[in-house]
Each structure stands twice: as structure tokens, then as C-alpha cells.
Design an enzyme around this catalytic site. Structure first.
Site, PDB file in Angstrom:
ATOM      1  N   HIS A  66     -10.203  16.409   3.204  1.00 44.09           N
ATOM      2  CA  HIS A  66     -10.955  16.002   1.968  1.00 44.09           C
ATOM      3  C   HIS A  66     -10.544  16.203   0.968  1.00 44.09           C
ATOM      4  CE1 HIS A  66     -14.521  14.266   5.255  1.00 44.09           C
ATOM      5  NE2 HIS A  66     -13.618  13.096   4.312  1.00 44.09           N
ATOM      6  N   GLU A  69     -12.109  18.924  -1.272  1.00 42.62           N
ATOM      7  CA  GLU A  69     -12.741  20.381  -1.051  1.00 42.62           C
ATOM      8  C   GLU A  69     -11.965  21.605  -1.534  1.00 42.62           C
ATOM      9  OE1 GLU A  69     -15.256  17.414   2.339  1.00 42.62           O
ATOM     10  OE2 GLU A  69     -14.031  18.335   2.626  1.00 42.62           O
ATOM     11  N   HIS A 193     -13.448  21.910   6.176  1.00 48.02           N
ATOM     12  CA  HIS A 193     -14.071  21.214   5.452  1.00 48.02           C
ATOM     13  C   HIS A 193     -15.023  21.656   4.841  1.00 48.02           C
ATOM     14  CE1 HIS A 193     -13.320  16.914   7.095  1.00 48.02           C
ATOM     15  NE2 HIS A 193     -13.326  17.599   7.849  1.00 48.02           N
ATOM     16  N   GLU A 267     -17.398  23.460   7.615  1.00 52.06           N
ATOM     17  CA  GLU A 267     -18.100  23.700   6.986  1.00 52.06           C
ATOM     18  C   GLU A 267     -17.906  24.260   5.614  1.00 52.06           C
ATOM     19  OE1 GLU A 267     -18.506  20.041   4.880  1.00 52.06           O
ATOM     20  OE2 GLU A 267     -18.457  18.543   6.683  1.00 52.06           O
TER      21      GLU A 267
END
Lengths: 306, 98
Positions: A66, A69, A193, A267
Site C-alpha cells: 500500500h 504507508e 503494512h 501493521e
């Protein structure tokens, strides 16, 4: 690469130049593979860290799927340097590399990354365009052939979680799929991520627990403990669907179903002050704490061959 | 280039199912051009939503009308983006890659 500034965000060209420099400085350990090309024909580069041998068991780490990020691509750069710096003096890492190779894809979505640097800092998806569609891009973490098109992804091309017209429609995803299948000996797959400080394992597309749930949960507990030990950053961990929400067509659901037992998603920071706009001064501390968790996962994979 | 002047990121922590539902309703209002940085995922979990300037008033009105408290996580998105760019340029000037 000793004078490279790891405490700031960099452009695609600077990251690609860093990769070439790292390879040139360490020809016996690091090589650069091109596993495909993006929609806009940018090369998809993977760094391979290997002490030799052919087709050894391997660990895959990717960042930046992504594109907005940014702390993940920046952490990927730091990981690359860390592996080179420590591959002899860190016993844990040295013993991993004695048995396994490490593959690191730092900019997994280069088209999106360039777009965040030039047109829209908040761009998340790929930059694929399809006739008849008003909007651009597919969510590369909904495009994998694992529960593809199910609940937890959108069929609307204008949505941030648009799954794409079919599984692996995105060249950035297909390139990894082909690489994983052709290599055939990847034992751990970690896709990184940001943000919200989570360590996740499959599944995201179904509530059915994975057969290895107990082991993955235990590894996650140890990895999060190691991560938090450095700066006290608090993480939660668990399966995707029980910890955040249902998400179909996700990367690590596919890798797990390919037989890669140690499949995880991170994350990274932020805790809730800056979101994707994490200040550059937090890059290195974020990378440092994440590295401790990665080492737990890599060492477990080394010690538990399957 | 997309600019984010006046855009804000609101943090909402739904504490009841009804609040969660009201927040999820926002996800379907495409005309508001909301970008959910953290999507709704359950009670007690933060929802971070990037709200373009023109949508700020209706979104805040919707939340306040339904008694849903929120905080402003980022006061002006463009200010942070500008700061990030300045940092990158400063670094480039200081240490160009050899």
C-alpha cells in the site's frame, strides 16, 4: 550506504539507487532480482540475501504494497542495511543465513509510491486503468486468489478496497505469485503494512481458524513481546478476521494456502496521532522494534523446518 | 497534485452498536469523499477518517446529531504533508547519495 540518511523518507529513485549501492558493496551476500514489471512498466526489484547454495529454504519480507504507508518502505531500507551490517556479528541472524535465504521487496507497489510523491500523498492502490471504469487502481491486498471477491473487499473500482476484475489482475501481485510458485521453498512470508500496531496471521476471508493457529498465536505473542521490549510500543495480535475485520483476497491468506505456514502481516506505527503521515524521526525506532519481532519469526522458521 | 488544505482526520471510537452503525453509514456516502484510514472494526476500536474540507461540516453535524463524540487527530492534513516534503528536501540537500 553508510552515509545514506535512514531518518528521512526517500523517492523511488533514491531507494533504487540505495539498493544498487548495497549490492555493489556486498557482492557476496546481496543480489538484486527483477521479478516483474508494474502496470506503468517500472521494474519490481527484490533483494536476495544469501550465503550461497541453491534454492535453500527462504524467508520473504515485503513492504510498501500500500503505497501511502511510507514508514514501511523506509523500514524496508533499514532492514536491508541491518542484514548486511549484522550478518556476521549477530549470532541469531548469522545462523538464520547459514540455513536460509532472505528475500526483501522494499517497494512492492512502485507506481503507487511514485504517485504519492508526485500527485497524491494519500494514494493506496496500484495505478492500473481499465476501459469502462471511472476510477483507477486496485487494492493489491484484496487481489490475491484466497477468498477473492468475497465479503471484505469491494467490487466498486472507485473504492479503496477494490479487489480488481480477477485474482492476480495486478502485475505487482502476479509477480510475487509467480516468484513464490517458482521458488517453491519459501517457509515464512511477512507482508508489512501500516498503521495501527498489529501482528496478524491468517485468515482474513473466513472465520475458520487455520490448522496452525495455536503455533502462529504463540509466535505472535513472542514476537510482540520482543517488539515492545525496545520502546514499549503496544501491539495487539491475532488472526486478521478476529483482530480487525473480514478482508478477502489478502496476501497472507494466499501464501498460507500455498503451504507457507509462517505467514504474517504487520501493521506498524502510528498509535493514532499522525496516521500515514508518521514523522520521519520515527522511522528508525519503528524499524528497530519491528526488526526484533522479525527475528523472532525468522528464528522460529529456522528452528522448525517443515 | 492533490492538496489537502483544510482537510482533517477525525478519530471516532464507537462505544455502542448504534454508534458503530452510524459511523458505518458514513462509509456509504460516496459524495462526502471520505477516506477511512482505519475502517470501522468493532466497539472500542478507533475509526480514523480523512475528511475533505467541504465535507467537514456535514460529517461533524452527523456525528453530533447522533451524539457520537470524536476528536480531531490531524487539524490540517496539508500542513503535515508540507512538513514531510520539507524534511525530504532538507535531507536531499544535506547528503546526496554518493
Amino acid at each position: 550506504t553508510n552515509t545514506f540518511d535512514y531518518t528521512t523518507y526517500h523517492s523511488l529513485d533514491e531507494i533504487y539507487a540505495f539498493m544498487d549501492l548495497l549490492v555493489a558493496e556486498n557482492p557476496n551476500l546481496v543480489s538484486k532480482l527483477e521479478i516483474g514489471q508494474s502496470t506503468e512498466n517500472r521494474p519490481l526489484y527484490v533483494l536476495k540475501f544469501s550465503k550461497g547454495g541453491t534454492n535453500r529454504p527462504a524467508i520473504w519480507i515485503d513492504t510498501g504494497i500500500h503505497s501511502r504507508e511510507w514508514v514501511t518502505q523506509a523500514s524496508g531500507v533499514w532492514f536491508a542495511k541491518k542484514i548486511v551490517q549484522d550478518h556476521e556479528n549477530d549470532e541469531g541472524l548469522a545462523s538464520i543465513l547459514d540455513k536460509m535465504d532472505i528475500f526483501l521487496e522494499i517497494v512492492t507497489n512502485p507506481d503507487g509510491f511514485v504517485f504519492t510523491q508526485t500527485q497524491n500523498r494519500m494514494w493506496r492502490k496500484t495505478r492500473s486503468k481499465r476501459s469502462g471504469s471511472l476510477c483507477i487502481g486496485v487494492d493489491p491486498n484484496r487481489n490475491w486468489d484466497a477468498g477473492f471477491g468475497g465479503p471484505g473487499a469491494s467490487g466498486n473500482p472507485c473504492s479503496e478496497t477494490y479487489h480488481g476484475p480477477y485474482a492476480n489482475s495486478e502485475p505487482e501481485v502476479k509477480a510475487i505469485v509467480d516468484f513464490v510458485k517458482s521458488h517453491g521453498n519459501i517457509k515464512a512470508f511477512i507482508s508489512i503494512h501500516s498503521y495501527s500496531q498489529l501482528l496478524l496471521y491468517p485468515y482474513g476471508y473466513t472465520r475458520t481458524p487455520v490448522p496452525d493457529q495455536k503455533e502462529l498465536h504463540e509466535i505472535s505473542e513472542k514476537a510482540v513481546a520482543a517488539l515492545s521490549s525496545l520502546y514499549g510500543t503496544s501491539y495487539k495480535y491475532g488472526s486478521i478476521i478476529t483482530t480487525i475485520y473480514q478482508a478477502s483476497g489478502g496476501t497472507i491468506d494466499w501464501t498460507y494456502n500455498q503451504g507457507i505456514k509462517y505467514s504474517f502481516t504487520f501493521e506498524l506505527r502510528d498509535t493514532g496521532r499522525y496516521g500515514f503521515l508518521l514523522p520521519a524521526k520515527q522511522i528508525v525506532p519503528t524499524a528497530q522494534e519491528t526488526w526484533l519481532a522479525l527475528q523472532v519469526i525468522m528464528q522460529h522458521a529456522r528452528d522448525h523446518p517443515y | 497534485t492533490e492538496t489537502f488544505v483544510g482537510h482533517q482526520v477525525l478519530r471516532i471510537v464507537p462505544t455502542t452498536d448504534e454508534e458503530l452503525q452510524k459511523v458505518e453509514e458514513l462509509q456509504n456516502l460516496e459524495e462526502l469523499q471520505l477516506d477511512f484510514w482505519l475502517a470501522p472494526r468493532g466497539l472500542g476500536h478507533p475509526v480514523d477518517v480523512h475528511v475533505p474540507f467541504p465535507s467537514l461540516q456535514p460529517v461533524k453535524a452527523h456525528l453530533e446529531a447522533n451524539g457520537i463524540s470524536y476528536s480531531i487527530m490531524i487539524q490540517d492534513v496539508q500542513a503535515l504533508v508540507d512538513h514531510e516534503q520539507t524534511e525530504m528536501l532538507r535531507s536531499r540537500r544535506q547528503l546526496p547519495l554518493s
